[in-house]
Design a protein around this motif. Structure first.
Motif, PDB file in Angstrom:
ATOM      1  N   ASP A 135      -2.052   5.418   4.641  1.00  0.00           N
ATOM      2  CA  ASP A 135      -0.810   5.448   4.212  1.00  0.00           C
ATOM      3  C   ASP A 135      -0.321   6.729   3.418  1.00  0.00           C
ATOM      4  O   ASP A 135       1.112   7.052   3.486  1.00  0.00           O
ATOM      5  N   VAL A 136      -1.039   7.571   2.860  1.00  0.00           N
ATOM      6  CA  VAL A 136      -0.830   8.749   2.332  1.00  0.00           C
ATOM      7  C   VAL A 136      -0.542   9.870   3.074  1.00  0.00           C
ATOM      8  O   VAL A 136       0.415  10.429   3.093  1.00  0.00           O
ATOM      9  N   PHE A 193      -0.821  15.547  -1.987  1.00  0.00           N
ATOM     10  CA  PHE A 193      -0.280  16.894  -2.414  1.00  0.00           C
ATOM     11  C   PHE A 193      -0.842  17.840  -1.385  1.00  0.00           C
ATOM     12  O   PHE A 193       0.206  18.873  -1.095  1.00  0.00           O
ATOM     13  N   ASP A 194      -1.976  17.830  -1.135  1.00  0.00           N
ATOM     14  CA  ASP A 194      -2.470  18.973  -0.020  1.00  0.00           C
ATOM     15  C   ASP A 194      -1.621  18.826   1.378  1.00  0.00           C
ATOM     16  O   ASP A 194      -1.342  19.839   1.868  1.00  0.00           O
ATOM     17  N   LYS A 195      -1.696  17.699   1.733  1.00  0.00           N
ATOM     18  CA  LYS A 195      -0.685  17.455   2.976  1.00  0.00           C
ATOM     19  C   LYS A 195       0.808  17.826   2.978  1.00  0.00           C
ATOM     20  O   LYS A 195       1.312  18.520   3.773  1.00  0.00           O
ATOM     21  N   VAL A 196       1.094  17.376   1.863  1.00  0.00           N
ATOM     22  CA  VAL A 196       2.606  18.083   1.697  1.00  0.00           C
ATOM     23  C   VAL A 196       2.794  19.632   1.562  1.00  0.00           C
ATOM     24  O   VAL A 196       3.645  20.134   2.179  1.00  0.00           O
ATOM     25  N   PRO A 244       0.800  -1.115  -0.042  1.00  0.00           N
ATOM     26  CA  PRO A 244      -0.168   0.090   0.026  1.00  0.00           C
ATOM     27  C   PRO A 244       0.769   1.418   0.002  1.00  0.00           C
ATOM     28  O   PRO A 244       0.331   2.267  -0.190  1.00  0.00           O
ATOM     29  N   ARG A 245       2.184   1.269   0.306  1.00  0.00           N
ATOM     30  CA  ARG A 245       3.215   2.302   0.161  1.00  0.00           C
ATOM     31  C   ARG A 245       3.879   2.275  -0.892  1.00  0.00           C
ATOM     32  O   ARG A 245       5.016   3.261  -0.843  1.00  0.00           O
ATOM     33  N   PHE A 246       3.651   1.518  -2.007  1.00  0.00           N
ATOM     34  CA  PHE A 246       4.481   1.665  -3.168  1.00  0.00           C
ATOM     35  C   PHE A 246       3.721   2.468  -4.053  1.00  0.00           C
ATOM     36  O   PHE A 246       2.812   2.600  -4.446  1.00  0.00           O
TER      37      PHE A 246
END
Length: 513
Positions: A490-491, A406-409, A95-97
Protein backbone atom coordinates in the motif's frame (compact mmCIF):
# COMPACT_ATOMS: atom_id res chain seq x y z
CA UNK A 1 -58.39 7.23 25.83
CA UNK A 2 -55.42 5.75 23.95
CA UNK A 3 -54.89 2.00 23.68
CA UNK A 4 -52.19 2.08 26.38
CA UNK A 5 -54.44 4.10 28.65
CA UNK A 6 -57.18 1.52 28.16
CA UNK A 7 -54.82 -1.33 29.09
CA UNK A 8 -53.49 0.55 32.12
CA UNK A 9 -57.02 1.23 33.30
CA UNK A 10 -57.86 -2.43 32.83
CA UNK A 11 -54.77 -3.53 34.73
CA UNK A 12 -53.17 -5.27 31.74
CA UNK A 13 -49.51 -6.26 32.13
CA UNK A 14 -48.93 -6.10 28.39
CA UNK A 15 -47.70 -3.09 26.50
CA UNK A 16 -47.50 -2.66 22.76
CA UNK A 17 -44.09 -1.00 22.32
CA UNK A 18 -43.28 -0.49 18.60
CA UNK A 19 -39.54 -0.17 19.31
CA UNK A 20 -39.31 -3.63 20.86
CA UNK A 21 -38.14 -6.55 18.71
CA UNK A 22 -38.99 -10.17 19.24
CA UNK A 23 -35.84 -12.13 20.17
CA UNK A 24 -36.05 -14.16 16.98
CA UNK A 25 -36.33 -11.01 14.84
CA UNK A 26 -33.48 -9.36 16.71
CA UNK A 27 -31.34 -12.46 16.30
CA UNK A 28 -32.03 -12.65 12.56
CA UNK A 29 -31.29 -8.95 11.98
CA UNK A 30 -28.19 -9.09 14.16
CA UNK A 31 -26.76 -12.18 12.50
CA UNK A 32 -27.39 -10.69 9.05
CA UNK A 33 -25.65 -7.45 10.08
CA UNK A 34 -22.64 -9.23 11.55
CA UNK A 35 -22.30 -11.26 8.35
CA UNK A 36 -22.33 -8.12 6.23
CA UNK A 37 -19.81 -6.36 8.50
CA UNK A 38 -17.52 -9.38 8.32
CA UNK A 39 -17.78 -9.30 4.52
CA UNK A 40 -16.97 -5.58 4.54
CA UNK A 41 -13.86 -6.05 6.66
CA UNK A 42 -12.73 -8.91 4.41
CA UNK A 43 -13.20 -6.86 1.22
CA UNK A 44 -12.40 -3.35 2.40
CA UNK A 45 -9.10 -3.18 0.49
CA UNK A 46 -10.96 -3.81 -2.77
CA UNK A 47 -13.31 -0.86 -2.29
CA UNK A 48 -12.64 2.81 -3.08
CA UNK A 49 -11.27 4.57 -0.02
CA UNK A 50 -13.86 7.33 -0.45
CA UNK A 51 -17.00 7.60 -2.59
CA UNK A 52 -17.10 9.90 -5.59
CA UNK A 53 -20.41 11.57 -4.79
CA UNK A 54 -22.08 14.82 -3.77
CA UNK A 55 -24.33 15.94 -0.90
CA UNK A 56 -27.26 16.16 -3.31
CA UNK A 57 -26.73 12.62 -4.61
CA UNK A 58 -26.71 11.22 -1.09
CA UNK A 59 -29.80 13.21 -0.11
CA UNK A 60 -31.56 11.73 -3.12
CA UNK A 61 -30.74 8.23 -1.88
CA UNK A 62 -32.24 9.06 1.53
CA UNK A 63 -35.65 9.80 0.02
CA UNK A 64 -37.98 12.78 0.23
CA UNK A 65 -36.83 13.76 3.73
CA UNK A 66 -40.26 13.78 5.31
CA UNK A 67 -40.68 12.40 8.84
CA UNK A 68 -42.30 8.94 8.54
CA UNK A 69 -45.82 8.82 9.91
CA UNK A 70 -45.75 5.05 10.40
CA UNK A 71 -42.95 2.56 10.83
CA UNK A 72 -41.35 -0.24 8.80
CA UNK A 73 -39.75 -3.61 9.43
CA UNK A 74 -36.65 -3.27 11.65
CA UNK A 75 -34.62 -5.96 9.87
CA UNK A 76 -35.27 -4.45 6.46
CA UNK A 77 -34.35 -0.99 7.75
CA UNK A 78 -31.04 -2.21 9.20
CA UNK A 79 -30.25 -3.89 5.89
CA UNK A 80 -31.06 -0.72 3.92
CA UNK A 81 -28.95 1.43 6.28
CA UNK A 82 -26.06 -1.01 5.93
CA UNK A 83 -26.14 -0.69 2.15
CA UNK A 84 -26.27 3.09 2.37
CA UNK A 85 -23.28 3.26 4.69
CA UNK A 86 -21.22 0.71 2.79
CA UNK A 87 -21.83 2.46 -0.55
CA UNK A 88 -21.43 6.10 0.51
CA UNK A 89 -18.78 6.22 3.24
CA UNK A 90 -15.14 7.15 3.48
CA UNK A 91 -13.42 4.13 5.01
CA UNK A 92 -10.74 5.07 7.53
CA UNK A 93 -10.19 1.36 7.99
CA UNK A 94 -9.08 1.03 4.36
CA UNK A 95 -5.36 0.16 4.11
CA UNK A 96 -4.81 3.19 1.86
CA UNK A 97 -6.53 5.71 4.08
CA UNK A 98 -3.72 8.07 5.06
CA UNK A 99 -5.76 11.19 5.85
CA UNK A 100 -5.91 13.06 9.13
CA UNK A 101 -5.35 10.93 12.25
CA UNK A 102 -8.16 8.42 12.54
CA UNK A 103 -7.14 4.88 13.33
CA UNK A 104 -8.56 1.78 11.72
CA UNK A 105 -11.19 0.35 14.05
CA UNK A 106 -10.15 -2.89 15.71
CA UNK A 107 -12.76 -5.64 15.16
CA UNK A 108 -12.88 -6.35 18.88
CA UNK A 109 -13.76 -2.68 19.38
CA UNK A 110 -16.67 -3.03 16.95
CA UNK A 111 -18.03 -5.91 19.01
CA UNK A 112 -17.34 -4.00 22.23
CA UNK A 113 -19.46 -1.05 21.11
CA UNK A 114 -22.32 -3.40 20.32
CA UNK A 115 -22.01 -5.03 23.75
CA UNK A 116 -21.77 -1.66 25.49
CA UNK A 117 -24.90 -0.44 23.71
CA UNK A 118 -26.78 -3.59 24.68
CA UNK A 119 -26.15 -3.11 28.41
CA UNK A 120 -26.28 0.69 28.01
CA UNK A 121 -24.71 1.64 31.36
CA UNK A 122 -24.64 5.30 32.35
CA UNK A 123 -20.99 5.59 33.39
CA UNK A 124 -21.59 8.81 35.26
CA UNK A 125 -22.29 7.22 38.61
CA UNK A 126 -20.86 3.99 40.04
CA UNK A 127 -24.21 2.59 41.16
CA UNK A 128 -25.56 3.03 37.61
CA UNK A 129 -22.55 1.27 36.08
CA UNK A 130 -20.62 -0.80 38.66
CA UNK A 131 -18.52 -3.00 36.40
CA UNK A 132 -18.32 -0.40 33.62
CA UNK A 133 -16.87 2.15 36.06
CA UNK A 134 -14.22 -0.25 37.28
CA UNK A 135 -13.34 -1.26 33.71
CA UNK A 136 -12.93 2.42 32.81
CA UNK A 137 -10.71 3.02 35.82
CA UNK A 138 -8.55 0.05 34.86
CA UNK A 139 -8.36 1.13 31.21
CA UNK A 140 -7.29 4.63 32.28
CA UNK A 141 -4.51 3.13 34.42
CA UNK A 142 -3.37 0.92 31.54
CA UNK A 143 -3.15 3.87 29.15
CA UNK A 144 -1.18 5.85 31.73
CA UNK A 145 1.18 2.94 32.32
CA UNK A 146 1.63 2.32 28.59
CA UNK A 147 2.74 5.91 27.88
CA UNK A 148 4.84 6.29 31.05
CA UNK A 149 2.46 8.52 33.03
CA UNK A 150 1.85 7.80 36.76
CA UNK A 151 -0.75 5.04 37.06
CA UNK A 152 -1.99 6.74 40.25
CA UNK A 153 -3.33 9.63 38.17
CA UNK A 154 -6.93 10.68 37.76
CA UNK A 155 -8.49 10.27 34.38
CA UNK A 156 -11.56 9.47 32.35
CA UNK A 157 -12.75 8.75 28.85
CA UNK A 158 -14.27 11.54 26.79
CA UNK A 159 -15.34 11.94 23.17
CA UNK A 160 -11.95 12.71 21.62
CA UNK A 161 -8.78 14.77 21.68
CA UNK A 162 -10.48 18.16 21.84
CA UNK A 163 -12.44 17.23 24.94
CA UNK A 164 -9.50 15.45 26.57
CA UNK A 165 -7.37 18.56 26.17
CA UNK A 166 -10.19 20.80 27.38
CA UNK A 167 -10.70 18.76 30.54
CA UNK A 168 -7.01 19.21 31.35
CA UNK A 169 -7.18 22.91 30.47
CA UNK A 170 -10.01 23.44 32.95
CA UNK A 171 -8.16 21.52 35.65
CA UNK A 172 -5.15 23.80 35.10
CA UNK A 173 -7.28 26.95 35.25
CA UNK A 174 -8.92 25.95 38.53
CA UNK A 175 -5.59 24.87 40.06
CA UNK A 176 -4.00 28.24 39.22
CA UNK A 177 -6.96 30.23 40.53
CA UNK A 178 -7.00 28.21 43.75
CA UNK A 179 -3.29 28.94 44.37
CA UNK A 180 -4.05 32.61 43.77
CA UNK A 181 -6.85 32.58 46.34
CA UNK A 182 -9.62 33.16 43.82
CA UNK A 183 -12.61 30.86 43.32
CA UNK A 184 -12.91 30.81 39.54
CA UNK A 185 -15.90 28.47 39.72
CA UNK A 186 -17.88 30.99 41.73
CA UNK A 187 -16.52 34.29 40.48
CA UNK A 188 -15.66 33.27 36.94
CA UNK A 189 -13.18 35.30 34.93
CA UNK A 190 -14.39 38.68 36.14
CA UNK A 191 -12.30 39.20 39.24
CA UNK A 192 -8.92 40.80 39.92
CA UNK A 193 -6.33 40.01 37.27
CA UNK A 194 -8.25 37.08 35.81
CA UNK A 195 -8.39 38.71 32.40
CA UNK A 196 -4.60 38.62 32.31
CA UNK A 197 -4.21 34.83 32.37
CA UNK A 198 -1.94 33.66 29.55
CA UNK A 199 -1.35 30.32 27.83
CA UNK A 200 1.79 29.32 25.91
CA UNK A 201 1.85 26.83 23.08
CA UNK A 202 3.57 26.00 19.83
CA UNK A 203 2.45 27.60 16.59
CA UNK A 204 1.82 24.01 15.43
CA UNK A 205 -0.70 23.21 18.18
CA UNK A 206 -4.14 21.95 17.17
CA UNK A 207 -7.00 24.45 17.12
CA UNK A 208 -8.53 22.93 20.27
CA UNK A 209 -6.60 25.49 22.31
CA UNK A 210 -8.48 28.33 20.61
CA UNK A 211 -11.80 26.68 21.42
CA UNK A 212 -10.73 26.19 25.04
CA UNK A 213 -9.60 29.79 25.52
CA UNK A 214 -12.83 30.97 23.93
CA UNK A 215 -15.21 28.65 25.79
CA UNK A 216 -13.58 28.99 29.20
CA UNK A 217 -13.51 32.76 29.40
CA UNK A 218 -9.88 33.65 28.67
CA UNK A 219 -10.41 34.77 25.09
CA UNK A 220 -8.11 33.80 22.23
CA UNK A 221 -5.90 36.85 22.87
CA UNK A 222 -4.67 35.01 25.95
CA UNK A 223 -2.87 32.47 23.74
CA UNK A 224 0.82 33.07 23.08
CA UNK A 225 1.74 31.20 19.91
CA UNK A 226 5.44 30.39 20.21
CA UNK A 227 7.53 30.13 17.05
CA UNK A 228 8.89 26.78 15.93
CA UNK A 229 12.30 25.79 14.64
CA UNK A 230 13.18 24.11 11.34
CA UNK A 231 11.91 20.77 12.74
CA UNK A 232 8.55 22.36 13.68
CA UNK A 233 9.35 22.16 17.42
CA UNK A 234 8.61 24.91 19.93
CA UNK A 235 11.56 27.26 20.38
CA UNK A 236 12.53 27.35 24.04
CA UNK A 237 14.31 30.70 23.73
CA UNK A 238 11.12 32.33 22.45
CA UNK A 239 9.06 30.64 25.17
CA UNK A 240 11.32 31.93 27.94
CA UNK A 241 11.37 35.41 26.44
CA UNK A 242 7.60 35.61 26.13
CA UNK A 243 6.92 34.38 29.66
CA UNK A 244 9.40 36.90 31.09
CA UNK A 245 7.96 39.73 28.99
CA UNK A 246 4.39 38.89 30.04
CA UNK A 247 5.28 38.78 33.72
CA UNK A 248 6.96 42.17 33.39
CA UNK A 249 3.85 43.55 31.65
CA UNK A 250 1.59 42.35 34.47
CA UNK A 251 0.15 39.26 32.85
CA UNK A 252 -0.31 35.99 34.74
CA UNK A 253 1.16 32.99 32.91
CA UNK A 254 -0.43 29.76 34.16
CA UNK A 255 -0.22 27.07 31.47
CA UNK A 256 2.29 25.78 28.94
CA UNK A 257 1.13 23.25 26.38
CA UNK A 258 3.68 20.96 24.80
CA UNK A 259 2.82 19.02 21.68
CA UNK A 260 3.54 15.29 21.67
CA UNK A 261 3.13 14.80 17.94
CA UNK A 262 1.66 17.70 15.94
CA UNK A 263 -1.23 17.01 13.60
CA UNK A 264 0.52 18.56 10.60
CA UNK A 265 3.91 16.87 10.67
CA UNK A 266 4.16 14.71 13.82
CA UNK A 267 6.69 17.07 15.41
CA UNK A 268 7.41 16.57 19.12
CA UNK A 269 8.22 19.62 21.23
CA UNK A 270 11.25 19.63 23.59
CA UNK A 271 9.13 18.26 26.42
CA UNK A 272 11.93 17.74 29.00
CA UNK A 273 12.99 21.38 28.69
CA UNK A 274 9.40 22.57 28.92
CA UNK A 275 8.88 20.44 32.02
CA UNK A 276 11.95 21.96 33.70
CA UNK A 277 10.85 25.49 32.81
CA UNK A 278 7.34 24.90 34.17
CA UNK A 279 8.75 23.60 37.45
CA UNK A 280 10.96 26.67 37.78
CA UNK A 281 8.16 29.09 36.85
CA UNK A 282 5.42 27.23 38.81
CA UNK A 283 3.29 26.75 35.70
CA UNK A 284 1.00 23.87 34.81
CA UNK A 285 2.61 21.65 32.16
CA UNK A 286 0.14 19.99 29.82
CA UNK A 287 1.00 17.74 26.88
CA UNK A 288 -1.30 17.39 23.93
CA UNK A 289 -0.45 13.77 23.22
CA UNK A 290 -3.71 13.03 21.45
CA UNK A 291 -1.78 11.59 18.52
CA UNK A 292 1.75 10.81 19.63
CA UNK A 293 1.48 9.77 23.28
CA UNK A 294 0.95 6.04 22.54
CA UNK A 295 4.37 6.01 20.83
CA UNK A 296 6.17 7.31 23.92
CA UNK A 297 7.83 4.00 24.78
CA UNK A 298 8.16 2.57 21.28
CA UNK A 299 11.80 2.04 20.28
CA UNK A 300 13.18 4.66 17.92
CA UNK A 301 10.75 7.50 18.64
CA UNK A 302 11.97 10.95 19.75
CA UNK A 303 13.34 10.68 23.28
CA UNK A 304 11.46 13.87 24.18
CA UNK A 305 8.26 11.83 24.39
CA UNK A 306 9.60 10.13 27.51
CA UNK A 307 8.96 13.38 29.37
CA UNK A 308 5.21 12.78 29.20
CA UNK A 309 5.64 11.34 32.67
CA UNK A 310 6.72 14.75 33.98
CA UNK A 311 3.57 16.54 32.86
CA UNK A 312 0.72 17.68 35.11
CA UNK A 313 -1.75 16.40 32.52
CA UNK A 314 -1.80 14.58 29.20
CA UNK A 315 -4.47 14.17 26.55
CA UNK A 316 -4.56 10.86 24.68
CA UNK A 317 -6.87 9.84 21.84
CA UNK A 318 -7.41 6.06 21.76
CA UNK A 319 -9.40 6.31 18.52
CA UNK A 320 -6.15 7.40 16.92
CA UNK A 321 -3.19 5.15 17.76
CA UNK A 322 -4.92 2.59 19.96
CA UNK A 323 -7.17 1.77 16.97
CA UNK A 324 -10.42 2.14 18.92
CA UNK A 325 -13.65 2.90 17.05
CA UNK A 326 -14.83 6.47 17.39
CA UNK A 327 -15.41 7.97 19.94
CA UNK A 328 -12.67 7.52 22.51
CA UNK A 329 -10.51 10.25 24.05
CA UNK A 330 -8.79 10.09 27.43
CA UNK A 331 -7.79 12.87 29.82
CA UNK A 332 -5.04 12.07 32.34
CA UNK A 333 -4.29 14.39 35.29
CA UNK A 334 -1.42 13.66 37.67
CA UNK A 335 -3.37 14.59 40.81
CA UNK A 336 -6.91 13.15 40.84
CA UNK A 337 -7.96 15.90 43.26
CA UNK A 338 -7.44 18.44 40.48
CA UNK A 339 -10.28 16.87 38.50
CA UNK A 340 -12.58 16.90 41.52
CA UNK A 341 -11.70 20.54 42.17
CA UNK A 342 -12.56 21.43 38.58
CA UNK A 343 -15.78 19.47 38.05
CA UNK A 344 -17.40 18.15 41.22
CA UNK A 345 -20.83 19.36 42.31
CA UNK A 346 -23.04 17.47 44.76
CA UNK A 347 -26.72 18.39 44.20
CA UNK A 348 -29.33 17.10 46.63
CA UNK A 349 -31.00 14.97 43.95
CA UNK A 350 -27.83 12.84 43.58
CA UNK A 351 -27.29 10.10 46.12
CA UNK A 352 -24.39 8.11 44.73
CA UNK A 353 -22.11 7.78 47.73
CA UNK A 354 -20.95 4.46 49.16
CA UNK A 355 -18.93 3.12 52.05
CA UNK A 356 -16.18 5.29 53.49
CA UNK A 357 -13.71 2.39 53.50
CA UNK A 358 -14.35 1.62 49.80
CA UNK A 359 -15.75 4.79 48.22
CA UNK A 360 -16.98 4.53 44.64
CA UNK A 361 -15.71 6.73 41.82
CA UNK A 362 -18.51 8.70 40.21
CA UNK A 363 -17.19 10.02 36.91
CA UNK A 364 -19.64 12.93 36.83
CA UNK A 365 -17.36 14.32 39.58
CA UNK A 366 -14.32 14.06 37.30
CA UNK A 367 -15.44 15.64 34.03
CA UNK A 368 -18.06 17.76 32.24
CA UNK A 369 -20.57 15.00 31.47
CA UNK A 370 -23.14 13.54 33.85
CA UNK A 371 -24.61 10.97 31.49
CA UNK A 372 -21.72 9.09 29.89
CA UNK A 373 -21.53 6.18 27.49
CA UNK A 374 -19.30 3.16 28.01
CA UNK A 375 -16.37 4.23 25.80
CA UNK A 376 -13.74 2.36 27.79
CA UNK A 377 -14.87 -1.18 26.96
CA UNK A 378 -13.42 -1.20 23.43
CA UNK A 379 -10.05 0.04 24.69
CA UNK A 380 -9.98 -2.36 27.64
CA UNK A 381 -10.78 -5.38 25.48
CA UNK A 382 -8.18 -4.44 22.86
CA UNK A 383 -5.50 -4.14 25.56
CA UNK A 384 -6.49 -7.58 26.79
CA UNK A 385 -6.43 -8.98 23.25
CA UNK A 386 -2.92 -7.83 22.25
CA UNK A 387 -1.28 -6.41 25.37
CA UNK A 388 1.62 -4.00 25.59
CA UNK A 389 3.71 -6.03 23.15
CA UNK A 390 0.99 -6.03 20.50
CA UNK A 391 0.49 -2.28 20.62
CA UNK A 392 4.22 -1.62 20.63
CA UNK A 393 4.60 -3.73 17.48
CA UNK A 394 1.67 -2.15 15.61
CA UNK A 395 2.72 1.42 16.42
CA UNK A 396 6.32 0.65 15.50
CA UNK A 397 5.17 -0.85 12.19
CA UNK A 398 3.16 2.29 11.38
CA UNK A 399 6.22 4.46 12.03
CA UNK A 400 8.40 2.25 9.83
CA UNK A 401 5.84 2.36 7.01
CA UNK A 402 5.67 6.16 7.13
CA UNK A 403 9.47 6.32 6.93
CA UNK A 404 9.38 3.94 3.97
CA UNK A 405 6.85 6.14 2.19
CA UNK A 406 9.01 9.20 2.81
CA UNK A 407 12.06 7.40 1.41
CA UNK A 408 10.15 6.14 -1.65
CA UNK A 409 8.83 9.63 -2.34
CA UNK A 410 12.36 11.01 -2.07
CA UNK A 411 13.54 8.58 -4.74
CA UNK A 412 11.06 9.89 -7.33
CA UNK A 413 12.18 12.73 -9.59
CA UNK A 414 8.73 14.36 -9.62
CA UNK A 415 8.11 14.26 -5.89
CA UNK A 416 9.68 16.43 -3.19
CA UNK A 417 9.89 14.84 0.25
CA UNK A 418 9.44 17.48 2.95
CA UNK A 419 9.09 16.06 6.47
CA UNK A 420 8.79 12.76 8.32
CA UNK A 421 8.12 12.40 12.04
CA UNK A 422 6.37 9.65 14.00
CA UNK A 423 4.01 8.15 11.39
CA UNK A 424 3.44 11.27 9.27
CA UNK A 425 5.19 11.96 5.97
CA UNK A 426 4.70 15.11 3.90
CA UNK A 427 5.65 15.75 0.30
CA UNK A 428 4.46 17.48 -2.86
CA UNK A 429 4.29 16.91 -6.58
CA UNK A 430 6.80 19.01 -8.54
CA UNK A 431 6.73 18.62 -12.34
CA UNK A 432 10.15 18.31 -13.94
CA UNK A 433 9.17 20.60 -16.83
CA UNK A 434 8.43 23.75 -14.84
CA UNK A 435 9.63 26.77 -16.75
CA UNK A 436 13.02 27.94 -15.47
CA UNK A 437 11.87 31.51 -16.03
CA UNK A 438 9.40 31.30 -13.14
CA UNK A 439 10.43 33.37 -10.15
CA UNK A 440 10.37 31.85 -6.65
CA UNK A 441 7.07 33.50 -5.73
CA UNK A 442 5.34 32.49 -8.97
CA UNK A 443 6.73 28.96 -8.73
CA UNK A 444 5.49 28.56 -5.15
CA UNK A 445 2.07 29.89 -6.09
CA UNK A 446 1.71 27.48 -9.01
CA UNK A 447 2.89 24.47 -7.02
CA UNK A 448 0.47 25.32 -4.23
CA UNK A 449 -2.40 25.54 -6.72
CA UNK A 450 -1.32 22.32 -8.41
CA UNK A 451 -1.01 20.31 -5.21
CA UNK A 452 -4.25 21.69 -3.79
CA UNK A 453 -6.10 20.56 -6.91
CA UNK A 454 -4.18 17.27 -6.87
CA UNK A 455 -5.38 16.49 -3.35
CA UNK A 456 -8.99 16.93 -4.47
CA UNK A 457 -8.37 14.77 -7.54
CA UNK A 458 -6.81 11.98 -5.48
CA UNK A 459 -9.74 11.99 -3.06
CA UNK A 460 -12.26 11.78 -5.89
CA UNK A 461 -10.24 9.02 -7.57
CA UNK A 462 -10.68 6.78 -4.51
CA UNK A 463 -7.39 4.90 -4.84
CA UNK A 464 -5.72 6.62 -1.86
CA UNK A 465 -6.82 9.19 0.70
CA UNK A 466 -4.35 11.88 1.77
CA UNK A 467 -4.76 15.14 3.65
CA UNK A 468 -2.60 18.26 3.64
CA UNK A 469 -0.19 20.39 5.62
CA UNK A 470 1.22 23.84 4.96
CA UNK A 471 4.96 23.96 5.60
CA UNK A 472 6.75 27.29 5.24
CA UNK A 473 4.01 28.51 2.88
CA UNK A 474 4.22 25.32 0.79
CA UNK A 475 1.02 23.31 0.35
CA UNK A 476 2.03 19.72 1.01
CA UNK A 477 0.35 16.35 0.60
CA UNK A 478 0.30 14.58 3.94
CA UNK A 479 0.11 10.88 4.75
CA UNK A 480 -0.50 9.68 8.30
CA UNK A 481 -0.42 5.96 9.04
CA UNK A 482 -2.33 4.83 12.13
CA UNK A 483 -3.71 1.78 10.41
CA UNK A 484 -2.97 -1.84 11.24
CA UNK A 485 -4.22 -2.89 7.77
CA UNK A 486 -1.69 -0.83 5.82
CA UNK A 487 1.02 -2.92 4.17
CA UNK A 488 4.32 -2.31 2.37
CA UNK A 489 2.49 -2.74 -0.94
CA UNK A 490 0.00 0.00 0.00
CA UNK A 491 2.81 2.39 0.87
CA UNK A 492 4.84 1.59 -2.23
CA UNK A 493 1.83 2.29 -4.46
CA UNK A 494 1.52 5.91 -3.33
CA UNK A 495 4.31 7.61 -5.37
CA UNK A 496 3.13 6.18 -8.69
CA UNK A 497 -0.51 7.09 -8.03
CA UNK A 498 0.38 10.64 -7.03
CA UNK A 499 2.70 11.13 -10.02
CA UNK A 500 0.22 9.67 -12.51
CA UNK A 501 -2.58 11.97 -11.36
CA UNK A 502 -0.17 14.88 -10.95
CA UNK A 503 1.00 14.64 -14.55
CA UNK A 504 -2.54 14.62 -15.89
CA UNK A 505 -3.52 17.59 -13.76
CA UNK A 506 -0.35 19.55 -14.57
CA UNK A 507 -0.96 19.02 -18.29
CA UNK A 508 -4.56 20.21 -17.98
CA UNK A 509 -3.55 23.28 -15.97
CA UNK A 510 -0.75 24.10 -18.43
CA UNK A 511 -3.12 23.82 -21.40
CA UNK A 512 -5.52 26.35 -19.89
CA UNK A 513 -2.89 28.97 -19.10
Amino acid sequence: MSAIQDRVAAGSDRRDAPLEMHPADFRAAGHALVDRIADLLASIADRPVAPHTTPGAIRARLGDGRLPETGDDAGALVNQATTLLFDHSTFNGHPRFFGYITGSAAPIGILADMLAAAVNPNVGAWSLSPVATEIERQAVRWIAEFIGFPASCGGLFVSGGNMANMVCFLAARVAHATRAGWDVRVNGMAIGDSAKLTVYTSAETHTWVQKAADLFGLGTDAIRWIEVDAERRMRMDRLRERIAADRKAGFRPFLVIGTGGSVATGAVDPLPEIAALCRAEELWFHVDGAYGAPAARVPGVPSDLAALGEADSVAVDPHKWFYAPLEAGCALVREPAALLAAFSYRPSYYHFYGLAEDPPVNFYDWGPQNSRGFRALKVWLAFRQIGRAGYTKLIGDDIALARRMFDKVGEHAELEALTCALSIATFRYVPTDLSPSLGDEERTKYLNELNTALLTRLTENGAIYLSNAVIDDRFALRACIVNFRTSVADVDAVPDIVVREGRLLHQAMTDTR
